[in-house]
Design a protein around this motif. Structure first.
Motif, mmCIF file in Angstrom:
data_model
loop_
_atom_site.group_PDB
_atom_site.id
_atom_site.type_symbol
_atom_site.label_atom_id
_atom_site.label_comp_id
_atom_site.label_asym_id
_atom_site.label_seq_id
_atom_site.Cartn_x
_atom_site.Cartn_y
_atom_site.Cartn_z
ATOM 1 N N SER A 127 0.858 -1.125 0.074
ATOM 2 C CA SER A 127 0.073 0.047 -0.028
ATOM 3 C C SER A 127 1.042 1.287 -0.175
ATOM 4 O O SER A 127 1.826 1.201 0.879
ATOM 5 C CB SER A 127 -0.636 -0.065 1.432
ATOM 6 N N LYS A 128 0.532 2.338 -0.802
ATOM 7 C CA LYS A 128 1.181 3.655 -0.985
ATOM 8 C C LYS A 128 0.814 4.499 0.235
ATOM 9 O O LYS A 128 1.457 5.538 0.711
ATOM 10 C CB LYS A 128 0.626 4.309 -2.286
ATOM 11 N N ASN A 129 -0.199 3.967 0.987
ATOM 12 C CA ASN A 129 -0.545 4.850 2.116
ATOM 13 C C ASN A 129 -0.770 4.181 3.489
ATOM 14 O O ASN A 129 -0.716 3.056 3.412
ATOM 15 C CB ASN A 129 -2.018 5.491 1.906
ATOM 16 N N PRO A 130 -0.600 4.894 4.563
ATOM 17 C CA PRO A 130 -0.673 4.227 5.914
ATOM 18 C C PRO A 130 -1.856 3.530 6.101
ATOM 19 O O PRO A 130 -2.983 3.967 5.543
ATOM 20 C CB PRO A 130 -0.458 5.404 6.918
ATOM 21 N N ARG A 131 -2.022 2.673 7.174
ATOM 22 C CA ARG A 131 -3.310 1.914 7.660
ATOM 23 C C ARG A 131 -4.338 2.951 8.093
ATOM 24 O O ARG A 131 -4.010 3.957 8.469
ATOM 25 C CB ARG A 131 -3.013 1.076 8.704
ATOM 26 N N GLY A 132 -5.376 2.607 7.371
ATOM 27 C CA GLY A 132 -6.883 3.418 7.775
ATOM 28 C C GLY A 132 -6.716 4.666 6.866
ATOM 29 O O GLY A 132 -7.705 5.497 7.096
ATOM 30 N N SER A 133 -6.120 4.646 5.955
ATOM 31 C CA SER A 133 -6.199 5.744 4.907
ATOM 32 C C SER A 133 -7.251 6.048 4.029
ATOM 33 O O SER A 133 -7.788 7.003 3.331
ATOM 34 C CB SER A 133 -4.988 5.958 3.997
ATOM 35 N N HIS A 134 -7.894 4.761 3.634
ATOM 36 C CA HIS A 134 -9.033 4.828 3.012
ATOM 37 C C HIS A 134 -8.745 5.248 1.502
ATOM 38 O O HIS A 134 -9.772 5.754 0.822
ATOM 39 C CB HIS A 134 -10.429 5.424 3.327
ATOM 40 N N LYS A 135 -7.512 4.981 1.092
ATOM 41 C CA LYS A 135 -7.014 5.391 -0.233
ATOM 42 C C LYS A 135 -7.303 4.549 -1.561
ATOM 43 O O LYS A 135 -7.332 4.846 -2.515
ATOM 44 C CB LYS A 135 -5.469 6.177 -0.084
ATOM 45 N N ASP A 136 -6.657 3.358 -1.226
ATOM 46 C CA ASP A 136 -6.923 2.308 -2.109
ATOM 47 C C ASP A 136 -5.774 2.621 -3.418
ATOM 48 O O ASP A 136 -6.212 2.884 -4.359
ATOM 49 C CB ASP A 136 -8.225 2.052 -2.795
ATOM 50 N N ARG A 137 -4.470 2.884 -2.905
ATOM 51 C CA ARG A 137 -3.711 3.199 -3.908
ATOM 52 C C ARG A 137 -2.455 1.785 -3.765
ATOM 53 O O ARG A 137 -1.605 1.741 -2.976
ATOM 54 C CB ARG A 137 -2.817 4.281 -3.841
ATOM 55 N N HIS A 138 -2.223 0.959 -4.703
ATOM 56 C CA HIS A 138 -1.324 -0.076 -4.489
ATOM 57 C C HIS A 138 0.025 0.174 -4.606
ATOM 58 O O HIS A 138 0.085 1.308 -5.636
ATOM 59 C CB HIS A 138 -1.949 -1.286 -5.470
ATOM 60 N N GLU A 139 0.885 -0.634 -4.183
ATOM 61 C CA GLU A 139 2.238 -0.244 -4.262
ATOM 62 C C GLU A 139 3.141 -1.700 -4.576
ATOM 63 O O GLU A 139 2.545 -2.534 -3.999
ATOM 64 C CB GLU A 139 2.973 0.283 -3.104
ATOM 65 N N LYS A 140 4.176 -1.773 -5.208
ATOM 66 C CA LYS A 140 5.070 -2.692 -5.376
ATOM 67 C C LYS A 140 5.266 -3.506 -3.989
ATOM 68 O O LYS A 140 5.282 -2.906 -3.004
ATOM 69 C CB LYS A 140 6.058 -2.496 -6.174
ATOM 70 N N ILE A 141 5.489 -4.642 -4.215
ATOM 71 C CA ILE A 141 6.053 -5.471 -2.768
ATOM 72 C C ILE A 141 7.059 -5.078 -2.115
ATOM 73 O O ILE A 141 8.267 -4.964 -2.725
ATOM 74 C CB ILE A 141 5.923 -7.133 -3.199
ATOM 75 N N GLY A 142 6.980 -4.803 -0.659
ATOM 76 C CA GLY A 142 8.119 -4.164 -0.103
ATOM 77 C C GLY A 142 8.314 -2.751 -0.217
ATOM 78 O O GLY A 142 9.150 -2.238 0.459
ATOM 79 N N LYS A 143 7.571 -2.009 -1.089
ATOM 80 C CA LYS A 143 7.980 -0.701 -1.263
ATOM 81 C C LYS A 143 6.788 0.417 -0.586
ATOM 82 O O LYS A 143 6.909 1.372 -0.641
ATOM 83 C CB LYS A 143 7.924 -0.279 -2.697
ATOM 84 N N GLY A 144 5.950 -0.380 0.061
ATOM 85 C CA GLY A 144 5.055 0.448 0.844
ATOM 86 C C GLY A 144 4.784 0.363 2.212
ATOM 87 O O GLY A 144 5.863 -0.246 2.754
#
Length: 277
Positions: free
Chosen positions: A215-232
């Motif tokens: 995830s590109k965003n911290p927990r609970g952000s409600h953003k839904d932006r995927h990130e590469k494995i290990g990069k988020g």
């Protein structure tokens, strides 16, 4: 065995897609049933579908996942929008019988200010109209991040839909790691607790697939932006715990990370190195 794959294009046919998966050392995959931003679907080629099934069986693929278009909103307050979702999904389920025994994933929809309960009722009503006793496909509700008025940001909301569906045996859940994390579930520090909650509310027997995304965003952000494995914000250690968890490790894991084919191949190789078998 780790069943790992990624989202691939079916534009060149089902056989070509299966061959692409093998090049990536994948033994499962996901594809859109039709244009993800529209409604057009290619005509079914029975020979192409049979070739796909033959390759999948020969190479010990797990169940594969078909994904409904993003444009569908079965929870919409607009009658025609709901009808469109029903028409497309009914057609998709008919088409899926050419690839029997697999999975069909969709987003439960957005209630658009009419209220969660109303949206849940609309989605369940649609499912009751399109599911058939003789279908071989399991339809999956996807866990959502809670962006805007999305339904499915909590396990309870998914359960409310499932409880209203008459053909319970034709339904399941797809657990998206980015979505669940963005919805507020702490899969980084308390994966066991999250899965215990899922089991208590829905039942782990209803979990059929995992969308494996950072995830590109911290927990609970409600953003839904995927990130590469290990990069988020989820990170490698937490992802490793997901693929090795005794309640999950037998499921198909689908990468939806922002990658090209080469990047997917690298992630699949890396994830196989983290798997404890």
């Amino acid at each position: 065995m780790l069943y790992i794959g990624c989202h691939l294009s079916v534009s060149n046919g089902y056989k070509a897609m299966a061959e692409e998966a093998l090049k990536l050392d994948a033994n499962t995959l996901q594809f859109f049933t039709r244009n993800p931003r529209g409604s057009k679907a290619k005509d079914i080629d029975k020979n192409d579908c049979n070739s796909f099934v033959e390759i999948a069986n020969k190479n010990n693929f797990s169940k594969v996942v078909a994904h409904a278009p993003y444009t569908l909103n079965p929870s919409s307050p607009d009658d025609r929008t709901r009808e469109f979702a029903k028409e497309v999904m009914a057609d998709d389920l008919m088409r899926m019988e050419y690839l029997p025994g697999n999975l069909y994933d969709f987003h439960p929809g957005s209630h658009v200010k009419q209220g969660v309960d109303t949206g849940i009722e609309y989605t369940a009503n649609m499912l009751n109209q399109i599911l058939k006793p003789n279908q071989s496909t399991i339809v999956l509700l996807e866990t959502m991040a809670g962006k805007g008025s999305e339904i499915g940001k909590t396990f309870q909301e998914l359960k409310q839909i499932l409880d209203r569906v008459e053909l319970q045996e034709k339904m399941g859940v797809c657990f998206d790691t980015c979505h669940v994390y963005d919805a507020g579930y702490d899969i980084v520090n308390n994966l066991d607790g999250v899965l215990e909650e899922f089991d208590k509310i829905i039942g782990l027997d209803k979990l059929f697939a995992i969308h494996l995304n950072d995830s590109k965003n911290p927990r609970g952000s409600h953003k839904d932006r995927h990130e590469k494995i290990g990069k988020g914000y989820i990170g490698i250690d937490a992802i490793a715990r997901v693929i090795n968890h005794p309640s999950l490790k037998h499921l198909p894991f689908i990468l939806e990370t922002p990658n090209d084919l080469e990047g997917y191949g690298e992630e699949i190789k890396f994830l196989r190195s983290l798997y404890n078998g």
